[in-house]
Design an enzyme around this catalytic site. Structure first.
Site, PDB file in Angstrom:
ATOM      1  N   HIS A 162       0.844  -1.189   0.000  1.00 28.63           N
ATOM      2  CA  HIS A 162       0.000   0.000   0.000  1.00 28.63           C
ATOM      3  C   HIS A 162       0.883   1.243   0.000  1.00 28.63           C
ATOM      4  CE1 HIS A 162      -3.378   2.592   0.836  1.00 28.63           C
ATOM      5  NE2 HIS A 162      -2.666   3.140   1.801  1.00 28.63           N
ATOM      6  N   ARG A 172      -7.284  15.147   1.388  1.00 35.97           N
ATOM      7  CA  ARG A 172      -7.482  13.703   1.275  1.00 35.97           C
ATOM      8  C   ARG A 172      -7.981  13.179   2.605  1.00 35.97           C
ATOM      9  NH1 ARG A 172      -4.268   9.163   2.345  1.00 35.97           N
ATOM     10  NH2 ARG A 172      -4.657   7.467   0.906  1.00 35.97           N
TER      11      ARG A 172
END
Length: 83
Positions: free
Chosen positions: A12, A22
């Site tokens: 990830h 975000r």
């Protein structure tokens, strides 16, 4: 481990965007701590040997937390197979 090394997990990674905000949400999921982790019999071919020792989810989590999450979290569970 469940695929005996046939399929690798994706690492990830996030690329931050300096102009847009975000939002991230963590999700923790996993089997019961006593669940044994080993290659799935349906994915083993013939007399193929497992590349990993059987371990519990608790043993894996403990190892991952103690090792500061290195790239190879399964190192302690790999079998050394003689050629």
């Amino acid at each position: 481990v469940m695929t005996n090394g046939r399929f690798k997990s994706v690492k990830h990674r996030v690329v931050a965007n300096g102009t847009k905000s975000r939002v991230s949400m963590i999700y923790f999921g996993g089997p019961p701590l006593s669940e044994k982790i080993a290659p799935l019999p349906s994915l083993m071919q013939g007399e193929e040997d497992s590349l990993y020792k059987e371990f519990t989810w608790f043993e894996y989590k403990k190892s991952a937390f103690n090792s500061r999450l290195p790239d190879n979290r399964l190192g302690l569970f790999e079998k050394i197979i003689a050629s």
